[in-house]
Design a protein around this motif. Sequence first.
Motif, mmCIF file in Angstrom:
data_model
loop_
_atom_site.group_PDB
_atom_site.id
_atom_site.type_symbol
_atom_site.label_atom_id
_atom_site.label_comp_id
_atom_site.label_asym_id
_atom_site.label_seq_id
_atom_site.Cartn_x
_atom_site.Cartn_y
_atom_site.Cartn_z
ATOM 1 N N SER A 285 45.761 17.426 49.770
ATOM 2 C CA SER A 285 46.323 17.744 51.015
ATOM 3 C C SER A 285 47.585 18.220 50.735
ATOM 4 O O SER A 285 48.386 18.886 51.455
ATOM 5 C CB SER A 285 46.457 16.240 52.046
ATOM 6 O OG SER A 285 45.148 15.755 52.095
ATOM 7 N N ILE A 286 48.588 17.489 49.850
ATOM 8 C CA ILE A 286 49.967 17.744 49.655
ATOM 9 C C ILE A 286 49.986 19.233 48.954
ATOM 10 O O ILE A 286 50.933 20.019 49.331
ATOM 11 C CB ILE A 286 50.599 16.700 48.611
ATOM 12 C CG1 ILE A 286 50.681 15.545 49.269
ATOM 13 C CG2 ILE A 286 51.918 17.245 48.129
ATOM 14 C CD1 ILE A 286 51.210 14.512 48.546
ATOM 15 N N PHE B 294 50.630 10.966 56.631
ATOM 16 C CA PHE B 294 49.278 11.393 56.561
ATOM 17 C C PHE B 294 48.555 10.736 57.732
ATOM 18 O O PHE B 294 48.660 9.606 58.132
ATOM 19 C CB PHE B 294 48.831 10.772 55.169
ATOM 20 C CG PHE B 294 49.321 11.386 53.883
ATOM 21 C CD1 PHE B 294 48.844 12.341 53.176
ATOM 22 C CD2 PHE B 294 50.636 10.810 53.461
ATOM 23 C CE1 PHE B 294 49.465 12.952 52.000
ATOM 24 C CE2 PHE B 294 51.543 11.160 52.547
ATOM 25 C CZ PHE B 294 50.647 12.261 51.667
ATOM 26 N N HIS C 24 56.977 11.676 54.645
ATOM 27 C CA HIS C 24 55.692 12.155 54.458
ATOM 28 C C HIS C 24 54.615 11.358 55.504
ATOM 29 O O HIS C 24 54.696 10.341 55.085
ATOM 30 C CB HIS C 24 55.033 12.209 53.096
ATOM 31 C CG HIS C 24 55.751 12.948 52.002
ATOM 32 N ND1 HIS C 24 55.532 14.331 51.737
ATOM 33 C CD2 HIS C 24 56.947 12.536 51.358
ATOM 34 C CE1 HIS C 24 56.443 14.741 50.908
ATOM 35 N NE2 HIS C 24 57.359 13.725 50.740
ATOM 36 N N GLN D 114 49.305 21.940 51.625
ATOM 37 C CA GLN D 114 50.558 22.158 52.492
ATOM 38 C C GLN D 114 51.755 22.791 51.876
ATOM 39 O O GLN D 114 52.044 23.764 52.596
ATOM 40 C CB GLN D 114 50.928 20.761 52.780
ATOM 41 C CG GLN D 114 51.669 20.639 54.278
ATOM 42 C CD GLN D 114 50.738 20.395 55.393
ATOM 43 O OE1 GLN D 114 49.676 20.663 55.270
ATOM 44 N NE2 GLN D 114 51.128 19.604 56.182
ATOM 45 N N ASP E 222 48.011 24.166 56.956
ATOM 46 C CA ASP E 222 47.535 22.995 57.650
ATOM 47 C C ASP E 222 48.106 21.976 58.162
ATOM 48 O O ASP E 222 47.724 20.911 58.497
ATOM 49 C CB ASP E 222 46.847 22.434 56.105
ATOM 50 C CG ASP E 222 45.669 23.327 55.568
ATOM 51 O OD1 ASP E 222 45.549 23.246 54.423
ATOM 52 O OD2 ASP E 222 45.284 24.162 56.406
ATOM 53 N N HIS E 223 49.520 22.168 58.289
ATOM 54 C CA HIS E 223 50.440 21.000 59.044
ATOM 55 C C HIS E 223 49.865 20.822 60.573
ATOM 56 O O HIS E 223 49.268 21.728 61.254
ATOM 57 C CB HIS E 223 51.847 21.410 59.088
ATOM 58 C CG HIS E 223 52.298 22.765 59.510
ATOM 59 N ND1 HIS E 223 51.945 23.787 59.195
ATOM 60 C CD2 HIS E 223 52.813 22.728 60.396
ATOM 61 C CE1 HIS E 223 52.594 24.551 59.862
ATOM 62 N NE2 HIS E 223 52.979 24.112 60.703
ATOM 63 N N TYR F 125 50.279 15.620 56.989
ATOM 64 C CA TYR F 125 49.090 15.834 56.579
ATOM 65 C C TYR F 125 47.820 15.464 57.215
ATOM 66 O O TYR F 125 47.509 14.456 57.492
ATOM 67 C CB TYR F 125 49.009 15.725 55.094
ATOM 68 C CG TYR F 125 50.137 15.622 54.264
ATOM 69 C CD1 TYR F 125 50.429 16.991 53.670
ATOM 70 C CD2 TYR F 125 51.056 14.953 54.281
ATOM 71 C CE1 TYR F 125 51.674 17.316 52.858
ATOM 72 C CE2 TYR F 125 52.257 15.105 53.484
ATOM 73 C CZ TYR F 125 52.510 16.185 52.876
ATOM 74 O OH TYR F 125 53.659 16.441 52.065
ATOM 75 N N ARG G 208 55.617 18.268 56.419
ATOM 76 C CA ARG G 208 55.004 17.434 55.768
ATOM 77 C C ARG G 208 54.173 16.295 56.359
ATOM 78 O O ARG G 208 54.352 15.126 56.147
ATOM 79 C CB ARG G 208 56.201 16.745 54.734
ATOM 80 C CG ARG G 208 56.858 17.574 53.577
ATOM 81 C CD ARG G 208 57.810 16.724 52.799
ATOM 82 N NE ARG G 208 58.350 17.908 52.028
ATOM 83 C CZ ARG G 208 59.149 17.318 50.753
ATOM 84 N NH1 ARG G 208 59.900 16.059 50.974
ATOM 85 N NH2 ARG G 208 59.581 17.897 49.802
#
Length: 541
Positions: free
Chosen positions: A527-528, A466, A464, A531, A537-538, A501, A499
């Motif tokens: 955010s998670i 961010f 993941h 997605q 939103d990725h 974000y 994954r």
Amino acid sequence: MTAPYSGTPFPLTASFQLPRRIVNLSGLPASSGPGAPAPCSILMIVSGGSGSIEVDGNQHVLTAGSMLCCSSSLPLSLNAQFSLQGVWIEYTSVTRPGDADASPLNNSGLHSSAPAAICSLACRLLQKWNEPSEDNPFAVQLLFTELLAGLYKLHTQIIHPQEHWLDHILQYIDGHYNEDLTRSQLAELAQVSPEHFSRTFRKATGRSFSEYLTLQRIRRVQQRLLTETQSLSTLALEVGYSEGTYLSRKFKQVVGVSPAVYHRKAKRIASLNFNHTASLRALEIVPELGVYSGWMKQLELVPAYPGLRAEGTNGTDLYRSVAAAKPDVIISYTLPGGREQLLPVAPVIELPYMQMGWREQFTAIADITGRKLRAEEWLSRYDELCCRYNRELDRLIGPRGTAVAWEVGGAAAYCYSSSYGHGSQILYGDLGFSPPAALLEQGLLGHGYLETAIEHLPDYNADHIFITSGPSTPAGHERFSSMLHSPRWQTLAAVRNNRVYLVDQTEMFYGFDPLSSLAQLNTLMQSIRSQIYMGHDHIRP
């Protein structure tokens, strides 16, 4: 400190120093020099790693704390191939007609142990250089001037150590205040006459030696009374007095009230860091004077009455404001040289950065302010929220795997360990993710943070990813966009699995306190969710 080659006293000129280039040492190619197109002055401050430098034909080992101040005309060759971290600065001098065109620091040479405060200031300067702020366009100049002033003072102490015995004496008193100290004893330690000791001491501190020692002792008693209940007899012995009655009399002379009254009264508080101000606001306390971040202003947490200063306030002005606020206690991170300056105002509670997480700092501030129960209730609600979010993550993604939070600047990207905050305390602490192996191999946990070129982000693969802060400059946006289009980025599992974000909440993720951590927790979870549930939103080019 040691200087491997001799320097000469610097000239006193009316020059002004202007930075031309500020880069991270890790971004310089191996076996490189400054590469300056025109004569300039060089500052190099090493904050981590190891390497070597050849100065005027002499080879020297570089480790954390190494520092170089010289002219670019001096033959230099830097070997930065061993993960050398730190700051390389090239700057020029602007002088009045007739003055020497040189930096006052050019002849100070190479030294082996720059103080931590100097290293930290240099790193902050680099970050501001890479991420200019429209709200504070003079931040770079202010930090650069503060850095030069600190180096100037440091070099003066190196070449004239006998003229700075007072600094050593003040440090000695700070560590031995509870002993039976005398003027004659300390004058002998300073290797000056008692008369010269007294004159110099009063001129520098505004107090006689005995008055200063009394003030030190009473401030220590105040610190103890803020968090504990002790008999006056016990406190008296701890700070160097023989019995409690004498301590009580001295306490009232300095503070204006008895120890019992001071212990019971509601305290006027000055908070010199926005993280600590946020802790106070979480406890529903408005400090007499507080430093507020821009994010806290957006939440309208700044009271309307005057006397409050914002983040980025010049240090001297802030100290004047603290004195004007007349606080009963001052809360701050470690203040190099600042605690002594504030000693006449009030006791200073220093909460060491990185050594205390935001929970520990919050609890300590609650103890100081008598709001321990309220802090426990706040943390209990926070932990309940974390449990609920973790159950939700179990359903949404299952085992956590690895994660990294990047702040992308104009030329570099930064990530942090949980002891630094910036969202990592949420990912690695509250939500159960782990740092990717590449970060651990680069010493993230040891150094507390990692800086890398934007183009190198694909090197740190995680399940993941961010992005908590996007580039603030056109050049940064262009580099970031190119990286997102690169084949290496596109092949990352996090990109292919949707994954990555985009959060882009710079000021929120800069905080390391209860309010910021709560907001960061909610933002990361949202955010998670977004997605997974919406899938659009990725970050893809």
